[in-house]
Design an enzyme around this catalytic site. Sequence first.
Site, PDB file in Angstrom:
ATOM      1  CE  LYS A 117     -15.969  43.452  15.818  1.00 46.37           C
ATOM      2  NZ  LYS A 117     -16.709  42.196  15.619  1.00 46.37           N
TER       3      LYS A 117
ATOM      4  CB  THR B 240     -19.919  30.671  20.769  1.00 45.09           C
ATOM      5  OG1 THR B 240     -19.575  31.977  20.307  1.00 45.09           O
ATOM      6  CG2 THR B 240     -20.164  30.701  22.268  1.00 45.09           C
TER       7      THR B 240
ATOM      8  CG  ASP C 280     -19.393  39.377  15.910  1.00 48.63           C
ATOM      9  OD1 ASP C 280     -18.439  39.405  15.094  1.00 48.63           O
ATOM     10  OD2 ASP C 280     -19.223  39.296  17.137  1.00 48.63           O
TER      11      ASP C 280
ATOM     12  CG  ASN D  69     -23.122  36.971  17.145  1.00 51.35           C
ATOM     13  OD1 ASN D  69     -22.804  37.940  17.817  1.00 51.35           O
ATOM     14  ND2 ASN D  69     -22.260  36.045  16.774  1.00 51.35           N
TER      15      ASN D  69
ATOM     16  CE  LYS E 283     -21.673  34.881  20.077  1.00 51.56           C
ATOM     17  NZ  LYS E 283     -20.460  34.788  20.926  1.00 51.56           N
TER      18      LYS E 283
ATOM     19  CG  ASP F 256     -19.712  33.219  16.731  1.00 58.98           C
ATOM     20  OD1 ASP F 256     -19.961  32.251  17.473  1.00 58.98           O
ATOM     21  OD2 ASP F 256     -19.337  34.324  17.156  1.00 58.98           O
TER      22      ASP F 256
ATOM     23  CG  LEU G 148     -23.234  50.675  20.778  1.00 55.04           C
ATOM     24  CD1 LEU G 148     -23.530  50.755  19.288  1.00 55.04           C
ATOM     25  CD2 LEU G 148     -24.375  51.270  21.583  1.00 55.04           C
ATOM     26  N   GLY G 149     -21.226  46.949  22.677  1.00 51.82           N
ATOM     27  CA  GLY G 149     -21.037  45.516  22.866  1.00 51.82           C
ATOM     28  C   GLY G 149     -19.624  45.116  22.519  1.00 51.82           C
TER      29      GLY G 149
ATOM     30  CB  VAL H 192     -19.621  47.355  18.661  1.00 51.98           C
ATOM     31  CG1 VAL H 192     -20.466  48.176  17.694  1.00 51.98           C
ATOM     32  CG2 VAL H 192     -19.161  46.060  18.014  1.00 51.98           C
TER      33      VAL H 192
ATOM     34  N   GLY I  55     -17.543  42.176  20.415  1.00 52.06           N
ATOM     35  CA  GLY I  55     -17.647  41.081  19.465  1.00 52.06           C
ATOM     36  C   GLY I  55     -16.392  40.243  19.417  1.00 52.06           C
TER      37      GLY I  55
END
Length: 275
Positions: free
Chosen positions: A45, A176, A157, A143, A140, A138, A22-23, A30, A25
């Site tokens: 995760k 980030t 995240d 997220n 952003k 974090d 899915l992504g 994940v 991190g």
Amino acid sequence: GRHHDQPRRLEDDYKVRMSHVLGVGVNGSVVSGWSRHTGAKVAVKFLDLASAWSAERKARLSELETFLSVDHPHIGRLVDVYETPSGLALVMEYLDGGELFDRLHSRGRFSEQDAARALRQVLLAVRHLHRRGIVHRDLKLENFLYDCGSGDLKLIDFGFARPWSGEEPMRGQCGTLCYMAPEVLDSEDGYDFKCDLWSAGVIAYALLAGELPFDGTSEKQVAKRIRSASYSLAGERWAGISQAGHDFVQSLLQLDAAARPSAADALRHPWLAGQ
């Protein structure tokens, strides 16, 4: 009851699709899965702690206990935690509406009304964390995910998040770069929860302008602009933005962390109320 030690295993309660990513991190990929008991879809995760010292592993578990207690409509829910021989498996709420980043990319920029609605949800999540003594570190566009059912944004995240009592300043550069507060870039003197408010200001700028406030041809150049708060609210992109919108962004992107509003104060800004 949602933190499970061995011999209780993730596989006892969930079916996981390792091939369906899915992504990615801070601390790993994940993947998707679903509950064997209810059929509900989840995101899973895996954190590799095989090489971590026992004290580090214990500290990580203690932090996750804190996050298990977080329950808010604009924060992705941590459903279960399983200890494995090599680390931890985190079972999280499944959010399938896409990232705020992707929504901005497809639209180019947000109207003031839509940007204010998004920022209100961002700040509601941040206010809840700060009231519970948690700093995300974090924030952003990537997220924040949309919940297809409600259409609301949810913060995800927590790889850099940490409980903070307010007694000692935090140290250590993390997050980030483009969203990082200047005091986090130069963290020797320490910083506090106001670093999250700077990052919220970067998100606000990006939604209104369709671009990040601090860019450059190298990380060194980006860091230099962040340290001097060198950004512009001039030009065609900002000509149609209200003065209240300008003021809101400027209130968050202040070099002096103490001068930035708290999340609670930012939520009372006239720009959010006016939209």
